[in-house]
Write a protein that holds these residues in place. Structure first.
Motif, PDB file in Angstrom:
ATOM      1  N   ALA A   1      87.682  48.301  26.166  1.00  0.00           N
ATOM      2  CA  ALA A   1      87.500  48.609  24.743  1.00  0.00           C
ATOM      3  C   ALA A   1      86.537  47.639  24.061  1.00  0.00           C
ATOM      4  N   GLU A   2      86.499  46.412  24.558  1.00  0.00           N
ATOM      5  CA  GLU A   2      85.636  45.416  23.912  1.00  0.00           C
ATOM      6  C   GLU A   2      84.202  45.426  24.420  1.00  0.00           C
ATOM      7  N   ARG A   3      84.017  46.072  25.572  1.00  0.00           N
ATOM      8  CA  ARG A   3      82.703  45.967  26.221  1.00  0.00           C
ATOM      9  C   ARG A   3      81.514  46.471  25.383  1.00  0.00           C
ATOM     10  N   PRO A   4      81.618  47.677  24.790  1.00  0.00           N
ATOM     11  CA  PRO A   4      80.411  48.174  24.089  1.00  0.00           C
ATOM     12  C   PRO A   4      79.935  47.225  22.997  1.00  0.00           C
ATOM     13  N   ALA A   5      80.809  46.752  22.173  1.00  0.00           N
ATOM     14  CA  ALA A   5      80.409  45.882  21.062  1.00  0.00           C
ATOM     15  C   ALA A   5      79.816  44.587  21.577  1.00  0.00           C
ATOM     16  N   ALA A   6      80.484  44.010  22.588  1.00  0.00           N
ATOM     17  CA  ALA A   6      80.006  42.750  23.142  1.00  0.00           C
ATOM     18  C   ALA A   6      78.639  42.938  23.798  1.00  0.00           C
ATOM     19  N   GLY A   7      78.522  44.059  24.555  1.00  0.00           N
ATOM     20  CA  GLY A   7      77.255  44.353  25.232  1.00  0.00           C
ATOM     21  C   GLY A   7      76.117  44.477  24.246  1.00  0.00           C
ATOM     22  N   LYS A   8      76.408  45.151  23.157  1.00  0.00           N
ATOM     23  CA  LYS A   8      75.380  45.372  22.153  1.00  0.00           C
ATOM     24  C   LYS A   8      74.893  44.041  21.585  1.00  0.00           C
ATOM     25  N   GLU A   9      75.847  43.174  21.313  1.00  0.00           N
ATOM     26  CA  GLU A   9      75.528  41.862  20.754  1.00  0.00           C
ATOM     27  C   GLU A   9      74.593  41.076  21.685  1.00  0.00           C
ATOM     28  N   ILE A  10      74.937  41.105  22.965  1.00  0.00           N
ATOM     29  CA  ILE A  10      74.128  40.369  23.934  1.00  0.00           C
ATOM     30  C   ILE A  10      72.719  40.961  24.015  1.00  0.00           C
ATOM     31  N   ASN A  11      72.678  42.277  24.026  1.00  0.00           N
ATOM     32  CA  ASN A  11      71.367  42.934  24.135  1.00  0.00           C
ATOM     33  C   ASN A  11      70.469  42.669  22.939  1.00  0.00           C
ATOM     34  N   VAL A  12      71.073  42.613  21.755  1.00  0.00           N
ATOM     35  CA  VAL A  12      70.268  42.302  20.562  1.00  0.00           C
ATOM     36  C   VAL A  12      69.641  40.919  20.708  1.00  0.00           C
ATOM     37  N   LEU A  13      70.443  39.970  21.167  1.00  0.00           N
ATOM     38  CA  LEU A  13      69.922  38.612  21.352  1.00  0.00           C
ATOM     39  C   LEU A  13      68.859  38.583  22.460  1.00  0.00           C
ATOM     40  N   LYS A  14      69.138  39.367  23.507  1.00  0.00           N
ATOM     41  CA  LYS A  14      68.200  39.400  24.621  1.00  0.00           C
ATOM     42  C   LYS A  14      66.822  39.879  24.139  1.00  0.00           C
ATOM     43  N   ARG A  15      66.803  40.951  23.361  1.00  0.00           N
ATOM     44  CA  ARG A  15      65.531  41.480  22.861  1.00  0.00           C
ATOM     45  C   ARG A  15      64.844  40.479  21.944  1.00  0.00           C
ATOM     46  N   HIS A  16      65.661  39.784  21.152  1.00  0.00           N
ATOM     47  CA  HIS A  16      65.102  38.774  20.258  1.00  0.00           C
ATOM     48  C   HIS A  16      64.413  37.672  21.073  1.00  0.00           C
ATOM     49  N   ILE A  17      65.128  37.225  22.133  1.00  0.00           N
ATOM     50  CA  ILE A  17      64.572  36.144  22.968  1.00  0.00           C
ATOM     51  C   ILE A  17      63.292  36.605  23.670  1.00  0.00           C
ATOM     52  N   GLU A  18      63.315  37.833  24.178  1.00  0.00           N
ATOM     53  CA  GLU A  18      62.128  38.367  24.865  1.00  0.00           C
ATOM     54  C   GLU A  18      60.926  38.404  23.934  1.00  0.00           C
ATOM     55  N   ALA A  19      61.158  38.912  22.727  1.00  0.00           N
ATOM     56  CA  ALA A  19      60.066  39.038  21.756  1.00  0.00           C
ATOM     57  C   ALA A  19      59.541  37.662  21.359  1.00  0.00           C
ATOM     58  N   GLU A  20      60.483  36.733  21.171  1.00  0.00           N
ATOM     59  CA  GLU A  20      60.101  35.386  20.756  1.00  0.00           C
ATOM     60  C   GLU A  20      59.250  34.707  21.836  1.00  0.00           C
ATOM     61  N   ILE A  21      59.679  34.876  23.080  1.00  0.00           N
ATOM     62  CA  ILE A  21      58.940  34.257  24.194  1.00  0.00           C
ATOM     63  C   ILE A  21      57.526  34.845  24.276  1.00  0.00           C
ATOM     64  N   LYS A  22      57.444  36.157  24.089  1.00  0.00           N
ATOM     65  CA  LYS A  22      56.141  36.824  24.138  1.00  0.00           C
ATOM     66  C   LYS A  22      55.209  36.283  23.054  1.00  0.00           C
ATOM     67  N   ARG A  23      55.783  36.137  21.860  1.00  0.00           N
ATOM     68  CA  ARG A  23      54.986  35.660  20.731  1.00  0.00           C
ATOM     69  C   ARG A  23      54.496  34.229  20.989  1.00  0.00           C
ATOM     70  N   ARG A  24      55.413  33.378  21.457  1.00  0.00           N
ATOM     71  CA  ARG A  24      55.047  31.987  21.736  1.00  0.00           C
ATOM     72  C   ARG A  24      53.998  31.912  22.841  1.00  0.00           C
ATOM     73  N   GLU A  25      54.129  32.825  23.799  1.00  0.00           N
ATOM     74  CA  GLU A  25      53.197  32.836  24.929  1.00  0.00           C
ATOM     75  C   GLU A  25      51.774  33.114  24.434  1.00  0.00           C
ATOM     76  N   ALA A  26      51.654  34.105  23.552  1.00  0.00           N
ATOM     77  CA  ALA A  26      50.337  34.441  23.007  1.00  0.00           C
ATOM     78  C   ALA A  26      49.767  33.250  22.241  1.00  0.00           C
ATOM     79  N   ASP A  27      50.612  32.627  21.423  1.00  0.00           N
ATOM     80  CA  ASP A  27      50.153  31.470  20.634  1.00  0.00           C
ATOM     81  C   ASP A  27      49.709  30.332  21.534  1.00  0.00           C
TER      82      ASP A  27
END
Ligand code: DAH
Length: 349
Positions: free
Chosen positions: A51-77
């Motif tokens: 029952a807890e998995r979907p909400a927890a999974g979503k939370e992790i994925n949001v952070l994951k996408r944030h980290i990916e985007a941030e790394i990409k941006r820093r890489e370009a800079d």
């Protein structure tokens, strides 16, 4: 699932401390690598109650996408900054592949045409032009080609309709044609200039014809030289010199009696077959010779048409087909190749 916010804070802190691409890669491995912090969290999901998995999974994925985007941006800079630094210290990376810019090449017919013009200009000839849509008078009449001459046959000549308004007799021959040769330029130039003169007239000509050796449009170069003592020997030496310049100095040349309405006497000029060197082959039809030019002494009737004194002036004229000369020069056996725009053919020149 707790701790996600802490993880995010940790990432932001780490991120601020990164100042090189190498450090950034370390950061990526720390969070997104196979054993990275975020990857571990995702794996741990299976231990949670369903029952807890979907909400927890979503939370992790949001952070994951944030980290990916941030790394990409820093890489370009960071790479921009590093490149700038390298450039300022004079570093040039010669291993970076260059940009391929394909270059065009000159059409073989134009190449040979230019070569022909160059040879005659070198010999003191000027270059003249005339219209491709021509009057019957210049294309035929003034060149001593009478009404019943076979060259006027509807088969060969493109007539330009002049009865478009609706009054003309559709069956009648019009006075306007696409020039069938460059000889009319002779008349146009003589009408406006007095001798002595020597010029060539290169250009497009049109004939109702199409097979392996004919296209409806092709190129000719006309030549004319008029003066007080111009003789057939001048013509012979000039054309010999021309052929030896265009091909090779040891090319055999022969003058053969012929007929053109606008010259008397007339000749056709042959060269020893380029392909079989005179042995006899398919191209020269077993004769060992190839016809390359028409020529002759200007007919007095032509001079009369332009008002030249036939007692005082003599001259010679000549004409040649550029496609034919190009085919011989490069060993091309089908004239249509010139106008199919096949890059595999054109790139060879
Ligand atoms: N006009 C001729 C042709 O189209 C070529 C030619 C022959 C031109 C003899 C000349 C000449 O000036 O003298 O076939």
């Amino acid at each position: 699932m707790g701790g996600i916010d802490r993880l995010r804070e940790e990432f932001e802190r780490d991120c601020k401390g990164v100042s090189s691409l190498k450090q950034l890669e370390g950061l990526r491995i720390k969070y997104l690598g196979r054993k990275g912090l975020l990857t571990q969290r995702l794996r741990a999901l299976s231990a949670l109650p369903p029952a807890e998995r979907p909400a927890a999974g979503k939370e992790i994925n949001v952070l994951k996408r944030h980290i990916e985007a941030e790394i990409k941006r820093r890489e370009a800079d960071l790479s921009a900054a590093e490149l700038k630094k390298k450039a300022s210290t004079g570093f040039v990376d010669i291993t970076v592949p260059g940009k391929y810019i394909p270059s065009g090449s000159q059409h073989p017919v134009n190449r040979v045409l230019e070569e022909i013009v160059e040879i005659f200009v070198f010999m003191g000839f000027t270059v003249e032009e005339g219209p491709e849509v021509e009057l019957d008078y210049y294309n035929f009449e003034a060149l001593n080609i009478p009404r019943d001459h076979p060259a006027r046959d509807m088969q060969d000549t493109f007539y330009v309709r002049t009865d478009v308004e609706g009054h003309g007799d559709a069956g009648a021959e019009s006075d306007v044609v696409l020039r069938t040769h460059t000889s009319p330029v002779q008349i146009r130039v003589m009408e406006r200039q007095t001798p002595p003169l020597r010029f060539i007239a290169p250009g497009k000509v049109y004939r109702c014809d199409a097979d392996v050796s004919h296209t409806p449009m092709f190129h000719q170069v006309e030549g004319l030289m008029v003066g007080e003592d111009i003789t057939f020997s001048h013509l012979k030496s000039l054309l010999k010199l021309f052929i030896h310049s265009l091909f090779s100095p040891d090319t055999p040349v022969r003058f053969r009696p012929s007929y053109f309405p606008f010259t008397e006497p007339s000749a056709e000029i042959d060269i020893g077959c380029i392909l079989c060197r005179g042995e006899g082959c398919r191209v020269c039809k077993g004769t060992g010779w190839l016809e390359v030019l028409g020529a002759g002494m200007v007919h007095p009737k032509v001079f009369e048409c332009v008002g030249y004194d036939t007692e005082r002036y003599t001259g010679f004229a000549f004409g040649m087909g550029v496609e034919r000369l190009t085919m011989l020069k490069f060993g091309i056996d089908d004239i249509r190749l010139f106008y199919e725009n096949d890059l595999r053919f054109l790139r060879q020149f």
